[in-house]
Structures are given as C-alpha cells and as structure tokens.
Design a protein around this motif. Structure first.
Motif, short mmCIF file in Angstrom:
data_model
loop_
_atom_site.label_atom_id
_atom_site.label_comp_id
_atom_site.label_asym_id
_atom_site.label_seq_id
_atom_site.Cartn_x
_atom_site.Cartn_y
_atom_site.Cartn_z
N GLY A 59 6.06 22.01 -27.77
CA GLY A 59 6.83 21.63 -26.49
C GLY A 59 7.13 20.36 -26.20
N ILE A 60 6.51 19.29 -26.92
CA ILE A 60 6.73 17.90 -26.47
C ILE A 60 8.01 17.81 -26.62
N ALA A 61 8.53 17.12 -25.49
CA ALA A 61 10.15 16.56 -25.55
C ALA A 61 10.33 15.51 -26.06
N GLY B 30 14.55 14.22 -16.67
CA GLY B 30 14.03 15.53 -15.60
C GLY B 30 13.75 14.56 -14.38
N ASN B 31 12.51 14.63 -13.74
CA ASN B 31 12.02 14.12 -12.49
C ASN B 31 11.16 12.76 -12.64
N CYS B 32 11.19 12.44 -13.88
CA CYS B 32 10.44 11.26 -14.32
C CYS B 32 11.29 9.97 -14.43
N HIS B 33 10.86 8.82 -13.98
CA HIS B 33 11.42 7.75 -14.44
C HIS B 33 10.42 6.70 -15.32
N SER C 20 25.50 18.97 -23.95
CA SER C 20 25.09 19.69 -22.62
C SER C 20 23.89 19.70 -22.61
N GLN C 21 23.23 19.71 -21.33
CA GLN C 21 21.79 19.58 -21.05
C GLN C 21 20.94 20.75 -21.45
N LYS C 22 19.74 20.50 -21.64
CA LYS C 22 18.69 21.59 -21.88
C LYS C 22 19.32 22.57 -23.08
N THR C 23 20.10 21.97 -24.10
CA THR C 23 20.67 22.39 -25.43
C THR C 23 20.05 21.90 -26.67
N THR C 24 19.76 23.07 -27.46
CA THR C 24 19.45 22.69 -28.75
C THR C 24 20.67 22.57 -29.72
N PHE D 69 17.68 18.89 -32.64
CA PHE D 69 17.02 18.24 -31.25
C PHE D 69 17.41 19.05 -29.99
N THR D 70 16.93 18.64 -29.09
CA THR D 70 17.33 19.37 -27.85
C THR D 70 17.22 18.22 -26.68
N THR D 71 18.45 18.39 -25.96
CA THR D 71 18.67 17.54 -24.93
C THR D 71 17.90 17.82 -23.74
N ALA D 72 17.67 16.74 -22.88
CA ALA D 72 16.89 16.61 -21.66
C ALA D 72 17.46 17.60 -20.49
N PRO D 73 16.76 17.91 -19.46
CA PRO D 73 17.24 18.51 -18.23
C PRO D 73 18.01 17.32 -17.51
N VAL D 74 19.20 17.72 -16.69
CA VAL D 74 19.53 16.50 -16.20
C VAL D 74 18.61 16.14 -14.74
#
Length: 443
Positions: free
Chosen positions: A170-172, A246-249, A96-100, A117-122
């Motif tokens: 907070g670094i992802a 997120g909004n970054c490629h 699931s997105q945004k989940t630890t 670990f924590t997943t990224a946002p969609v």
C-alpha cells in the motif's frame, strides 16, 4: 509448375489471414523507468526513462483496464545527459484523483511492457468541503544507498526495495534522503542505481533530495537524471521544492548548499541566495494549512557526531524556520546509521540508512543525550503512516524486523464540525424567519 503456383497462392492466403505481428508491449529498448511528480500529485504524473536510440519518445496511458492508444499519448522531451546517454521526460496532466492508470513508454511503434500508477487523493486543504474522514496513507523513506562494493551492494539494495514493496503493497510513494550514488558524475553508479530502482519506482513515485555525493559545486547530473517540482526559490528549483499528498505537506531542501565549495564558487551571491532560500522556506511552510508537515534533507541537524559546520548552519538558518512553520518530522541521512531524536522544539529528527555502508561517526559510546533510538548495525528503511490524528513512523531492518516505532498525535479539530453546526443553525433560523413572514402575510 501449376501445383507450385497453387501452393504459393495458398501460402499467401494463409499469411493474409494471420494478423500482423504487433509491436505493442514488446521490443522497445527503454529502461530505468522512474515515476515522480513535477506538479499536483492528485492530477498529474511524470515519467522519466532512458533509451539508447534517441528516437522520439512517448507515453501512452489510460484508466486501468482501458485500451492504450495514441488518443491518450504524451510526447516526451529528450534530455542529453551525455553524448551516449539520453533521458526522456513526459508529464501527464488532467488525471483523476485516487485513480489507477496503466501506461507504457515507447517510440510510437515499439513499446515497453504495461505498468501502473495511482494518483494521490486531493490535498485536504484543496477540498471544497471539509471531511470528517481524511484519507489515510503510508509511504516509504530510504536513507543513503551509498555502497561499499558497487555491483553487489546495488543488487542487494534492489532486492531489499522489492521485498519492502511486497511486504507493504500500500505504500503510495517514496522519499529518498540523498547519496544514491558514490560519485556524482559516475554513470556506472547512476545506471546501477536507476536500473535497480525501476523494479519499484516505475510503479510508485520516487522523490529525492541531494546528498553530498550527488554534487560537486552543483548537482548538475542529478538535475538532468531526475524530474522534480520546480516550485522552489528562483535559481534553486528542484534543489529545493515542496509537494502535498493528502493531508501531508513535504518540503525538500538541499543541505549541500552549505558546502564550502558551493560558497567559494558563488562568492557574494551565496549570501543573497541563502536569503532567498530562507524566505521561500518560511513562506512555503507557514502558507501550508496541511495537518502534517515534513522536511527531507541529507545532512542531519542532530546526528551522532557534531563535527561538521553544516550541522551548525542547519540549526542556525533552518531549524527556527522549521519550528515557526509547524514541522512535525525531519528525515535525513549522511551518517550511515538509524537514529531518532527526542522531540526538539516539537520536532522529531530521524536519520535513515538503506545501503551497506556503516557509520564511521559512531564509536559505540558517543550517544548524544537527545538520542531516543539508535541502530548502527543494519541497513534499514522507514514506513510512515499518516491519518487524520496520527503520524506514525516504523523503522525496519532489511529483513523486515521492526527496530523502532514513533507516533505523534494531534486531536482532530472540531472547527469544521462547529462550522457545519453553525450552518445548520443558520438554515433553521432562516427557515423560521421565512415561516413567520408567510404567517404574517396570511394574517
């Protein structure tokens, strides 16, 4: 004799009441645990590690606080790097997105300690509905790790990245600009690097590019040691790849492809492969609808010194592709200093250096006119912060003192708001028509 028998029976009874010693979270010899992505950052996680035993390897995982068990378990593939060194690679899918999540690695009986670990946002362009509040996040960039004194400098680098994580919880994820080792086939280098990296990158993904010190003709050992996306051009997978967060490629390219020994080894095939790479890069960047676009590579297009033909090749072959693809920021290394350029073709180029080597390219005076900021004294790292309308890079020395800051802004597009408003207008108009029809029927 009777008393002895009674004593034995009592001892046996007590032992039966004591739970069997659990192997969970203890006793496994796995180490050098590194997270990365080989697929979608919101729904997958790849884990690699080293074990001397060459037994079957597994990852057990579950949402934070839930029990780890064989019900949520993935078997790892074993990669024989050398006869005495094995790496394990397991990819977890369907997350699931945004989940630890909590996880551990092991052989089925013995296990490592539990980590998270924590997943990224969609990714923004994958959302079904547009968002007025895009996810903000931050990540880490580290230039060359390359050492002067191997054991001492890797230890210092390991402490620095632990300090970075403590200062920036907070670094992802992290991007690495290459030259993580001094010799591409030296296992002592790789063992020291990965052992120090585990302290941070067993908790956040480490996404890397190839430096000239990871390659001879090909980066064979690098490709076995690390797990990366295979969505690059055919035959060059993992040397070239891209991913979204997120909004970054982010596109990652191997500038060592331009090395003379690579050209000589590939002969006429090199030109055909370059065409394939250029086509892939063009399509990858222009196809992406992400708000922010970054490129990571090792050699600079614009550095403190301009004496290497590779720099010319990057500017000739890839800089126009970067510009057409809407790239905002290019991260690189190689010259062992910190340097940020002015905007060149709407792109800012930043060079980092996280290791102890200092530049031999800079003589104290040869500062190009396109230079905006320079630090040739300190080991450094960069924190990149991403929001809907701003991309910010803050550069720090190893003590955490800021040495430079850069921001690029983009006005939030009102298109989706206009679309939403148009949708409301259409609904209101449709409702009005429906009401008129009903009134006519009543008449």
């Amino acid at each position: 004799m009777k008393r002895f028998r009674i004593t034995v029976i009592l001892i046996a009874a007590v032992l039966l009441l004591i739970p069997a010693a659990s192997h969970a979270d203890d006793g496994y010899d796995g180490d050098q645990i590194i997270l990365s992505w080989t697929d979608d950052s919101a729904h997958t996680q790849t884990i690699t590690w080293h074990s001397k035993s060459r037994e079957d390897g597994y990852v057990q995982y579950n949402r934070e606080g839930a029990q780890l068990s064989p019900q949520h378990q993935v078997k790892a593939k074993i990669i024989e790097v050398r006869k005495d060194y094995y790496r394990y690679e397991a990819s977890i899918k369907g997350l699931s997105q945004k989940t630890t999540y909590e996880y551990r690695v092991g052989d089925g009986d013995r296990w490592s300690k539990i980590r998270t670990f924590t997943t990224a946002p969609v990714a923004e362009h994958s959302r079904v509905t547009a968002s007025d509040d895009a996810e903000s996040f931050e990540f880490l960039y580290l230039g060359d790790v390359q050492y002067k004194k191997r054991s001492e400098d890797y230890k210092a680098w390991g402490k620095m990245i632990q300090d970075i994580r403590q200062r920036n919880p907070g670094i992802a994820f992290s991007l690495m600009g290459g030259d993580m080792v001094n010799s591409p086939r030296n296992m002592n280098d790789w063992n020291l690097f990965l052992s120090q990296a585990t302290s941070v990158f067993a908790g956040i993904p480490m996404m890397t590019t190839i430096g000239n010190h990871e390659t001879t003709v090909r980066a064979d050992l690098y490709l076995k040691m690390l797990a990366l996306p295979q969505n690059g051009p055919k035959g060059e997978e993992e040397e070239f790849y891209s991913f979204d967060y997120g909004n970054c490629h982010i596109a990652v390219v191997n500038t060592s492809f331009f090395l003379d020994n690579r050209k000589a080894a590939m002969e006429e095939e090199w030109d055909r492969e370059l065409d394939s790479i250029n086509g892939w890069l063009e399509e990858d960047l222009t196809r992406s609808s992400s708000r922010w676009k970054l490129v990571v590579m090792h050699h600079p297009a614009y550095g403190i010194s301009d004496g290497d033909p590779i720099y010319d090749a990057i500017r000739e072959e890839w800089e126009p592709v970067f510009e057409r693809g809407g790239v905002d920021l290019v991260l690189c290394g190689h010259q062992h200093l910190y340097m940020r350029t002015k905007e060149i073709g709407d792109i800012t180029y930043v060079m980092g250096n996280s290791g102890k080597r200092r530049s031999t390219y800079f003589n104290g005076e040869n500062v190009p006119e396109y230079t905006e900021s320079l630090n040739a004294t300190d080991s450094n790292y960069q924190i990149i912060k991403v929001t809907e309308d701003k991309l910010t890079l803050e550069s720090y020395d190893e003590e955490g003192q800021i040495i430079d800051k850069w921001t690029k802004s983009k006005a939030v597009s009102p298109i989706w708001k206009a679309a939403a408003a148009a949708g409301i207008i259409i609904l209101v108009a449709a409702a009005a028509v429906a009401i008129r029809l009903r009134l006519r029927k009543r008449r």
